[in-house]
Design a protein around this motif. Structure first.
Motif, PDB file in Angstrom:
ATOM      1  N   VAL A 198      31.339  -6.757  19.046  1.00 57.73           N
ATOM      2  CA  VAL A 198      30.366  -5.878  19.270  1.00 57.73           C
ATOM      3  C   VAL A 198      30.251  -5.483  17.466  1.00 57.73           C
ATOM      4  O   VAL A 198      29.234  -5.319  17.148  1.00 57.73           O
ATOM      5  CB  VAL A 198      31.018  -4.628  19.674  1.00 57.73           C
ATOM      6  CG1 VAL A 198      30.118  -3.406  19.421  1.00 57.73           C
ATOM      7  CG2 VAL A 198      30.880  -4.869  21.492  1.00 57.73           C
ATOM      8  N   ALA A 253      26.911 -10.221  24.674  1.00 58.63           N
ATOM      9  CA  ALA A 253      27.517  -9.065  24.720  1.00 58.63           C
ATOM     10  C   ALA A 253      26.482  -8.011  25.609  1.00 58.63           C
ATOM     11  O   ALA A 253      26.895  -6.989  26.205  1.00 58.63           O
ATOM     12  CB  ALA A 253      27.269  -8.607  23.184  1.00 58.63           C
ATOM     13  N   LEU A 301      27.167  -4.123  25.041  1.00 59.91           N
ATOM     14  CA  LEU A 301      26.100  -3.626  23.961  1.00 59.91           C
ATOM     15  C   LEU A 301      24.809  -3.013  24.875  1.00 59.91           C
ATOM     16  O   LEU A 301      24.634  -3.830  25.794  1.00 59.91           O
ATOM     17  CB  LEU A 301      25.588  -4.649  22.736  1.00 59.91           C
ATOM     18  CG  LEU A 301      26.623  -4.579  21.811  1.00 59.91           C
ATOM     19  CD1 LEU A 301      26.385  -6.039  20.861  1.00 59.91           C
ATOM     20  CD2 LEU A 301      26.675  -3.396  20.919  1.00 59.91           C
TER      21      LEU A 301
END
Length: 383
Positions: free
Chosen positions: A268, A312, A318
């Motif tokens: 991240v 992600a 995210l």
């Protein structure tokens, strides 16, 4: 053997005649000519339809296969190609991709470059493609050498964890430890993989925790090599290897594995750091730390960043609203700028260890590992 002593033998960097650029996505019908003449045209932040995206990936894969009847060696560069090709196979179930990969693995008898005693991460990269084949067509012989060489890392000199002194090594070997540990139901592989990773990150000090990015190796950490402008050298593809390593490792590990939170947080941080430095054409520069240092599009790092971002978002690490457009701009930029009408993939920096390596980069520079990264990106975007 020092990796830098045999880099030039590890990947094909080919040139091709200048050809028209593929404009599958209608949003780019005019952008190619304009961008090549020097006028930046921002790519769309919306992904094309799934069938269009898959068609581009297939054309790139088919071009490589049609122009490489010899499937190549089982070193790190060609192994990365096959990792991407197998991801595309899982998406399309196209027999040609499986057959080409299987014939390559059988040619090398599912062996390890340098033999099973090697501790060099580059030599372990082929294990990922062997695992892909094993999971589709299980056969014990496919993992005999792979398991042996990684287990030796655990049992021989068990306290030696300094083997991964460059950040590329994370992609080459960490996912193999994660996947073999899962198949063998043996967390010792996960533990060893983390010990090697942690040494790279904190003892070799390649992780710039304040930036969320990685130095390629110890030559570039603070006090070492800087750009001509005196800024940090944070190599794009080196960080791309790191992103790919985290994605593949997280895919393999159970969510309850003790190092998963750190792997997630580090991925991240990396992807978040990329958001403000994405180029207007969707790419990232070869030096993430200095936009004036050899500026221009580069496909291999951008492909790995697209792969990492798509993963992600898909795993909800995210927010999609912010980061899916970032991945879309990268994909659309590559299609508009780097993909020729026949599927040849350009703007790939060749083999090297820093932004200056294998320059100049242009629409006709390619390499097997960059094609593999592009196929991984495509497969993650539509999976």
């Amino acid at each position: 053997m020092d990796r830098r002593q045999f880099l030039t033998r590890s990947a094909l960097v080919a040139a091709a005649p200048a050809l028209p650029i593929l404009t599958t996505h209608k949003a780019f019908a005019a952008s190619s000519a304009e961008s090549r003449s020097g006028d930046l045209v921002a790519p769309s932040d919306q992904l094309p339809a799934r069938n269009e995206l898959v068609a581009v990936a297939r054309q790139v894969a088919d071009h490589w296969i049609s122009t490489h009847s010899d499937s190549g060696d089982n070193g790190w560069a060609r192994a990365t190609l096959f990792s991407g090709l197998m991801a595309l196979y899982r998406l399309t179930r196209e027999p040609r991709y499986l057959n080409y990969t299987r014939s390559w693995a059988e040619k090398h008898a599912y062996g390890i470059r340098g033999g099973v005693t090697t501790r060099h991460a580059d030599n372990h990269n082929a294990i990922q493609a062997y695992l892909d084949l094993y999971e589709i067509e299980p056969s014990a012989n496919k993992l005999t050498a792979a398991t042996d060489t990684l287990r030796r890392m655990i049992t021989n000199q068990p306290n030696k964890n300094d083997d991964w002194w460059w950040d590329d090594a994370l992609h080459m070997a960490l996912p193999a430890f994660a996947r073999i540990g899962r198949i063998r139901n043996d967390p010792a592989f996960w533990d060893k993989g983390y010990q090697l990773y942690n040494h790279t990150k904190r003892v070799h000090a390649l992780y710039a925790s304040d930036l969320g990015l990685w130095y390629r190796d110890g030559r570039f950490i603070p006090g070492g090599i800087v750009s001509p402008n005196g800024k940090p050298v944070l190599w794009s593809r080196g960080n791309g290897w790191v992103a790919g390593a985290h994605v593949k490792t997280l895919k393999a590990l159970p969510s309850t594995a003790r190092n998963v939170p750190e792997y997630r947080e580090t991925l991240v941080r990396l992807i978040t750091a990329l958001h403000p430095i994405q180029r207007g054409d969707g790419f990232w520069n070869v030096n993430l730390g200095d936009p004036q240092h050899l500026p221009g599009p580069e496909t291999s790092g951008t492909s790995f960043f697209t792969y990492g971002t798509a993963s992600a978002v898909a795993t909800r690490l995210l927010p999609s609203a912010t980061y899916l457009p970032m991945a879309a701009r990268a994909w659309n930029g590559m299609v508009a700028t780097a993909v020729h009408s026949n599927g040849f993939l350009g703007y790939i920096q060749g083999v090297g260890d820093r932004p200056e390596s294998s320059q100049p980069i242009n629409v006709n520079t390619t390499a097997d590992f960059g094609v593999g990264a592009f196929l991984l990106a495509a497969s993650e975007l539509v999976s």
